[in-house]
Design a protein around this motif. Structure first.
Motif, PDB file in Angstrom:
ATOM      1  N   LEU A   9       0.847  -1.196   0.000  1.00 32.61           N
ATOM      2  CA  LEU A   9       0.000   0.000   0.000  1.00 32.61           C
ATOM      3  C   LEU A   9       0.878   1.240   0.000  1.00 32.61           C
ATOM      4  CD1 LEU A   9      -2.599  -1.080   2.722  1.00 32.61           C
ATOM      5  CD2 LEU A   9      -2.979  -1.045   0.262  1.00 32.61           C
ATOM      6  N   GLN A  10       0.459   2.239  -0.764  1.00 34.00           N
ATOM      7  CA  GLN A  10       1.187   3.498  -0.811  1.00 34.00           C
ATOM      8  C   GLN A  10       0.413   4.573  -0.071  1.00 34.00           C
ATOM      9  OE1 GLN A  10       1.901   4.325  -4.993  1.00 34.00           O
ATOM     10  NE2 GLN A  10       3.965   3.453  -4.843  1.00 34.00           N
ATOM     11  N   LYS A  11       1.114   5.353   0.730  1.00 35.30           N
ATOM     12  CA  LYS A  11       0.501   6.432   1.493  1.00 35.30           C
ATOM     13  C   LYS A  11       0.008   7.527   0.556  1.00 35.30           C
ATOM     14  CE  LYS A  11      -0.316   8.637   5.452  1.00 35.30           C
ATOM     15  NZ  LYS A  11      -1.209   8.121   6.489  1.00 35.30           N
ATOM     16  N   GLU A  12      -1.261   7.934   0.726  1.00 38.62           N
ATOM     17  CA  GLU A  12      -1.830   9.015  -0.077  1.00 38.62           C
ATOM     18  C   GLU A  12      -1.300  10.350   0.433  1.00 38.62           C
ATOM     19  OE1 GLU A  12      -3.850  11.442  -2.599  1.00 38.62           O
ATOM     20  OE2 GLU A  12      -3.600   9.279  -2.767  1.00 38.62           O
ATOM     21  N   THR A  13      -0.787  11.164  -0.462  1.00 35.37           N
ATOM     22  CA  THR A  13      -0.210  12.453  -0.068  1.00 35.37           C
ATOM     23  C   THR A  13      -0.925  13.653  -0.678  1.00 35.37           C
ATOM     24  OG1 THR A  13       1.401  12.270  -1.870  1.00 35.37           O
ATOM     25  CG2 THR A  13       2.082  11.468   0.304  1.00 35.37           C
ATOM     26  N   LYS A  14      -1.634  13.448  -1.790  1.00 28.07           N
ATOM     27  CA  LYS A  14      -2.247  14.586  -2.498  1.00 28.07           C
ATOM     28  C   LYS A  14      -3.484  15.114  -1.784  1.00 28.07           C
ATOM     29  CE  LYS A  14      -0.619  13.424  -7.148  1.00 28.07           C
ATOM     30  NZ  LYS A  14      -1.012  13.070  -8.542  1.00 28.07           N
ATOM     31  N   ASN A  15      -4.363  14.215  -1.356  1.00 25.16           N
ATOM     32  CA  ASN A  15      -5.603  14.659  -0.719  1.00 25.16           C
ATOM     33  C   ASN A  15      -5.979  13.701   0.409  1.00 25.16           C
ATOM     34  OD1 ASN A  15      -7.956  16.080  -0.186  1.00 25.16           O
ATOM     35  ND2 ASN A  15      -9.133  15.087  -1.801  1.00 25.16           N
ATOM     36  N   PRO A  16      -5.171  13.639   1.468  1.00 24.52           N
ATOM     37  CA  PRO A  16      -5.460  12.721   2.566  1.00 24.52           C
ATOM     38  C   PRO A  16      -6.726  13.136   3.328  1.00 24.52           C
ATOM     39  CG  PRO A  16      -3.669  14.188   3.170  1.00 24.52           C
ATOM     40  CD  PRO A  16      -3.956  14.441   1.724  1.00 24.52           C
ATOM     41  N   PHE A 222      -8.612   1.285  -3.663  1.00 20.95           N
ATOM     42  CA  PHE A 222      -8.195   0.743  -2.373  1.00 20.95           C
ATOM     43  C   PHE A 222      -8.509  -0.749  -2.370  1.00 20.95           C
ATOM     44  CE2 PHE A 222      -9.058  -0.533   2.029  1.00 20.95           C
ATOM     45  CZ  PHE A 222      -7.814  -0.261   2.578  1.00 20.95           C
ATOM     46  N   PRO A 223      -7.515  -1.606  -2.111  1.00 23.24           N
ATOM     47  CA  PRO A 223      -7.672  -3.047  -2.321  1.00 23.24           C
ATOM     48  C   PRO A 223      -8.331  -3.799  -1.155  1.00 23.24           C
ATOM     49  CG  PRO A 223      -5.422  -2.588  -1.695  1.00 23.24           C
ATOM     50  CD  PRO A 223      -6.115  -1.255  -1.783  1.00 23.24           C
ATOM     51  N   LYS A 256      -6.010  -0.509   7.713  1.00 27.38           N
ATOM     52  CA  LYS A 256      -5.247  -0.376   6.468  1.00 27.38           C
ATOM     53  C   LYS A 256      -5.648   0.898   5.719  1.00 27.38           C
ATOM     54  CE  LYS A 256      -2.775  -4.253   6.284  1.00 27.38           C
ATOM     55  NZ  LYS A 256      -1.326  -4.345   6.025  1.00 27.38           N
ATOM     56  N   LEU A 257      -6.949   1.183   5.717  1.00 22.95           N
ATOM     57  CA  LEU A 257      -7.442   2.404   5.071  1.00 22.95           C
ATOM     58  C   LEU A 257      -6.912   3.636   5.782  1.00 22.95           C
ATOM     59  CD1 LEU A 257      -9.401   3.562   2.881  1.00 22.95           C
ATOM     60  CD2 LEU A 257     -11.159   3.593   4.653  1.00 22.95           C
ATOM     61  N   VAL A 258      -6.923   3.607   7.107  1.00 22.59           N
ATOM     62  CA  VAL A 258      -6.403   4.729   7.896  1.00 22.59           C
ATOM     63  C   VAL A 258      -4.928   4.945   7.601  1.00 22.59           C
ATOM     64  CG1 VAL A 258      -5.885   5.531  10.236  1.00 22.59           C
ATOM     65  CG2 VAL A 258      -8.118   4.496   9.736  1.00 22.59           C
ATOM     66  N   THR A 259      -4.160   3.873   7.590  1.00 26.17           N
ATOM     67  CA  THR A 259      -2.718   3.961   7.318  1.00 26.17           C
ATOM     68  C   THR A 259      -2.440   4.560   5.945  1.00 26.17           C
ATOM     69  OG1 THR A 259      -2.313   2.026   8.703  1.00 26.17           O
ATOM     70  CG2 THR A 259      -0.583   2.627   7.140  1.00 26.17           C
ATOM     71  N   THR A 260      -3.295   4.211   4.972  1.00 26.91           N
ATOM     72  CA  THR A 260      -3.078   4.639   3.593  1.00 26.91           C
ATOM     73  C   THR A 260      -3.612   6.034   3.310  1.00 26.91           C
ATOM     74  OG1 THR A 260      -3.335   2.315   2.931  1.00 26.91           O
ATOM     75  CG2 THR A 260      -3.403   3.973   1.183  1.00 26.91           C
ATOM     76  N   TRP A 261      -4.823   6.326   3.790  1.00 23.10           N
ATOM     77  CA  TRP A 261      -5.540   7.493   3.319  1.00 23.10           C
ATOM     78  C   TRP A 261      -5.671   8.644   4.318  1.00 23.10           C
ATOM     79  CZ3 TRP A 261      -7.123   9.441  -1.162  1.00 23.10           C
ATOM     80  CH2 TRP A 261      -7.066   8.606  -2.275  1.00 23.10           C
ATOM     81  N   PHE A 262      -5.379   8.408   5.596  1.00 26.05           N
ATOM     82  CA  PHE A 262      -5.637   9.448   6.586  1.00 26.05           C
ATOM     83  C   PHE A 262      -4.381  10.256   6.885  1.00 26.05           C
ATOM     84  CE2 PHE A 262      -9.281   7.019   6.652  1.00 26.05           C
ATOM     85  CZ  PHE A 262     -10.219   7.414   7.586  1.00 26.05           C
ATOM     86  N   SER A 263      -4.573  11.545   7.111  1.00 22.54           N
ATOM     87  CA  SER A 263      -3.451  12.424   7.432  1.00 22.54           C
ATOM     88  C   SER A 263      -2.929  12.096   8.833  1.00 22.54           C
ATOM     89  CB  SER A 263      -3.880  13.890   7.365  1.00 22.54           C
ATOM     90  OG  SER A 263      -4.810  14.170   8.397  1.00 22.54           O
ATOM     91  N   GLU A 264      -1.651  12.363   9.049  1.00 25.64           N
ATOM     92  CA  GLU A 264      -1.040  12.059  10.339  1.00 25.64           C
ATOM     93  C   GLU A 264      -1.674  12.867  11.466  1.00 25.64           C
ATOM     94  OE1 GLU A 264       1.056   9.703  10.978  1.00 25.64           O
ATOM     95  OE2 GLU A 264       1.192   9.088   8.873  1.00 25.64           O
TER      96      GLU A 264
END
Length: 315
Positions: A9-16, A222-223, A256-264
């Motif tokens: 999984l790749q961390k989303e950076t453009k629009n978390p 998102f898989p 997994k969704l939080v890790t990938t799509w949510f801002s820190e």
């Protein structure tokens, strides 16, 4: 020793996603599983206004109705088994009173139109490629409402048909909200009533259709299906029916969704909300004790503090 294969999984950076984000979730019952998590952690979201949609054609038609602000009338509903229904909506909206049904349908169209215009993210979860077509009208229905099977023909959408449907969904949503991020996912729930082989074929068509559209960078994927099938390939991760994901599996995919799509910066807020939610479920032995009053004061203080930062959060 490695006892599990991991989906990269790749961390989303453009629009978390953060606590200013506004989500719209459409699709299968898995959308509601994830939507329940958004509710619990007090994110702004709208889930399945017309109820659960299983296939892309149902979502496409709903989006068209929302964008055009369709006004439902008696011509769009029917009476069966002592209730009024609409083939474009799930039976959860059906009612014994036709005025109530029509009012609810039209209110949901208005609220979804507004929500999509203001949304930062739209999650679309596809469940099946199998569709039912009403023989009398030749229209594809979102829900059969337990009408006898003889009134419908059953068809499998091709990959090309799914791709075209998804492209229409994207174009329609972007026509009122060009900056929205659209996230596709395939429900891990197996539709075994269609048959084991037929379910696999159905999911394959959905996955192929989504990825043919994503080649044009028109959305994200998102898989959730792949995580369930590969990382959680054990029946202990299924509910009692051996078909739906268990609570543990839903929690796992959510993380997994939080890790990938949510801002820190959203994580500490989520932890605080979780703490408050658990505290509100607490049942004291002595409600009038000094200790319990102090506990309630502490909880209310936490709520007030978090609401200073985010007025959208309500307990």
């Amino acid at each position: 020793m490695k006892l599990q294969t991991q989906i990269p999984l790749q961390k989303e950076t453009k629009n978390p996603i953060n606590y200013h984000s506004k989500m719209v979730l459409l699709g299968s019952c898995f959308s509601e599983n994830i939507g329940a998590k958004f509710d619990y952690f007090k994110f702004q979201n709208l889930q399945n206004p017309f109820g659960i949609f299983f296939h892309p054609k149902a979502i496409e038609k709903f989006i068209q109705q929302v964008i055009s602000k369709k006004v439902f009338s008696e011509n769009d509903i029917f009476f069966e088994n002592e209730r009024w229904h609409c083939f474009d909506a799930h039976s959860s909206l059906s009612s014994s009173n036709k005025e109530i049904l029509l009012s609810n349908l039209n209110l949901e169209i208005e609220s979804t139109n507004l929500a999509l215009k203001n949304a930062t993210h739209c999650f679309i979860t596809l469940g099946t490629s199998w569709i039912y077509r009403n023989i009398e009208t030749n229209e594809i229905v979102a829900n059969c409402h337990k009408i006898p099977q003889k009134n419908f023909t059953k068809e499998l959408l091709s990959v090309a048909e799914i791709s075209a449907s998804l492209q229409n969904i994207i174009a329609q949503i972007q026509s009122i909200n060009p900056t929205i991020t659209i996230i596709f996912t395939v429900s891990p729930v197996r539709h075994l009533k269609d048959g084991f082989v037929e379910n696999t074929q159905s999911k394959a068509h959905l996955i192929a259709g989504i990825h043919s559209v994503l080649k044009g960078k028109n959305g994200c994927y998102f898989p959730s299906y792949e995580i369930m099938m590969d990382e959680l390939r054990d029946y202990r991760f299924y509910a009692e029916d051996m078909i739906h994901p268990s609570k543990i599996a839903i929690d796992y995919i959510w993380k997994k969704l939080v890790t990938t799509w949510f801002s820190e910066d959203s994580i500490p807020i989520m932890n605080e909300v979780d703490s408050i939610q658990k505290a509100m479920l607490h049942r004291p032995f002595h409600e009038n004790s000094e200790q319990h009053r102090a506990f309630l004061k502490q909880v209310n203080s936490k709520i007030a503090e978090i609401q200073k930062q985010f007025t959208s959060i309500q307990f």
